[in-house]
Write an enzyme that holds these catalytic residues in place. Sequence first.
Site, PDB file in Angstrom:
ATOM      1  N   HIS A 192      83.398  97.075 -63.407  1.00  0.00           N
ATOM      2  CA  HIS A 192      83.083  95.807 -62.731  1.00  0.00           C
ATOM      3  C   HIS A 192      83.823  94.710 -63.494  1.00  0.00           C
ATOM      4  O   HIS A 192      83.247  94.006 -64.329  1.00  0.00           O
ATOM      5  CB  HIS A 192      81.575  95.586 -62.742  1.00  0.00           C
ATOM      6  CG  HIS A 192      81.133  94.406 -61.953  1.00  0.00           C
ATOM      7  ND1 HIS A 192      79.824  94.188 -61.599  1.00  0.00           N
ATOM      8  CD2 HIS A 192      81.826  93.357 -61.428  1.00  0.00           C
ATOM      9  CE1 HIS A 192      79.720  93.056 -60.912  1.00  0.00           C
ATOM     10  NE2 HIS A 192      80.929  92.536 -60.806  1.00  0.00           N
ATOM     11  N   ILE A 193      85.103  94.572 -63.244  1.00  0.00           N
ATOM     12  CA  ILE A 193      85.985  93.751 -64.064  1.00  0.00           C
ATOM     13  C   ILE A 193      86.282  92.423 -63.356  1.00  0.00           C
ATOM     14  O   ILE A 193      86.871  92.409 -62.283  1.00  0.00           O
ATOM     15  CB  ILE A 193      87.303  94.502 -64.368  1.00  0.00           C
ATOM     16  CG1 ILE A 193      86.996  95.877 -64.967  1.00  0.00           C
ATOM     17  CG2 ILE A 193      88.179  93.670 -65.292  1.00  0.00           C
ATOM     18  CD1 ILE A 193      86.143  95.848 -66.223  1.00  0.00           C
ATOM     19  N   GLU A 194      85.858  91.329 -64.002  1.00  0.00           N
ATOM     20  CA  GLU A 194      86.082  89.998 -63.439  1.00  0.00           C
ATOM     21  C   GLU A 194      86.618  89.015 -64.466  1.00  0.00           C
ATOM     22  O   GLU A 194      86.885  87.858 -64.124  1.00  0.00           O
ATOM     23  CB  GLU A 194      84.787  89.452 -62.832  1.00  0.00           C
ATOM     24  CG  GLU A 194      84.252  90.285 -61.676  1.00  0.00           C
ATOM     25  CD  GLU A 194      83.084  89.622 -60.981  1.00  0.00           C
ATOM     26  OE1 GLU A 194      83.007  88.375 -61.025  1.00  0.00           O
ATOM     27  OE2 GLU A 194      82.258  90.337 -60.402  1.00  0.00           O
ATOM     28  N   ASP A 195      86.778  89.427 -65.707  1.00  0.00           N
ATOM     29  CA  ASP A 195      87.293  88.535 -66.736  1.00  0.00           C
ATOM     30  C   ASP A 195      88.803  88.394 -66.563  1.00  0.00           C
ATOM     31  O   ASP A 195      89.525  89.392 -66.545  1.00  0.00           O
ATOM     32  CB  ASP A 195      86.975  89.109 -68.118  1.00  0.00           C
ATOM     33  CG  ASP A 195      87.240  88.114 -69.243  1.00  0.00           C
ATOM     34  OD1 ASP A 195      88.339  87.518 -69.251  1.00  0.00           O
ATOM     35  OD2 ASP A 195      86.361  87.952 -70.103  1.00  0.00           O
TER      36      ASP A 195
END
Length: 306
Positions: free
Chosen positions: A149-152
């Site tokens: 869950h990658i949002e950076d």
Amino acid sequence: MVAQKQALTLLLAFSFIFKSSLADNGAGIPVYWGQDTREGSLRDACNSPNYNHVILSCLNAFGCGRNPAWNFAAHCSPSNYCNNLEQEIQYCQKVKSIKVLLSNGGAIGDYSLCSPQDAQNFADYLYHNFLSGQYGRLGNVVLDGIDFHIEDPRSNLYYDDLAQAIKAYSTIDRKIYVAASPRCPFPDRYLDAAIRTGHFDYIYVQFYDNPSCEYFAGNTANLFRSRDSWTSSVQPSNTVFLGLPANLGASLGCGYIPPNELINTFLPYVKKASNYGGVALSNRYWDIQTNPSYSDQIKPYISKSA
């Protein structure tokens, strides 16, 4: 007699494989758990008859020399081992036959990967602490898989290496599932290279918080267009889910689809895709804010045959 026993063994093995295939390919409702203590315990979530995956959210610090850390609200202390969850995880898996995955990343965190070796080191950490049955951060658990869950914005490299490294731990006797929770604009800004490896079993596409590809004010075109891009572009073995907020209060209503509209307008459309997997809900707390819950209302219509 020997021949009969061999035949019976083969029959049981075939039956197990067939049932496992059905379980993997059947549509269902994954749900995120771990971000609000008002959602109840993990056991409570798994006692719902509606979910087939529970995604523990989330491990939100890792990579580039950081000490891995997580935030499960007040379900356990981030500074200590969360082994109080061990029995609940095992209950979900063994008693309720629900897959339990660990989500890495999230909207708020401190994470990135610095190199292919850094990705391998993090995969090793995940395996030994969460996937191997050795005593780790959640006790002696064997989680079913890992969710990305990658949002950076700093974190758009080496996730393909991480996916490959995690998947390499799978064996003939034990499959480790790799999942992704990308945002709905296609291709995903952070996970495109990783998803193109084909290593992802489940893709929980988030069709919310993005006006270009979410539902709003009766407009279905943007969501349908994005959904078609996802289902037609990923590997056939990648099962794609429609990720939605489970309540009008979640994500400030952005992308929320009322149950009746989901049932009558969206599900008949998205079920046409051969890699349709179901509806992934964010999250357990918001799901139970109505009675009946969002998942209660949509569950009878999730399967392709419904």
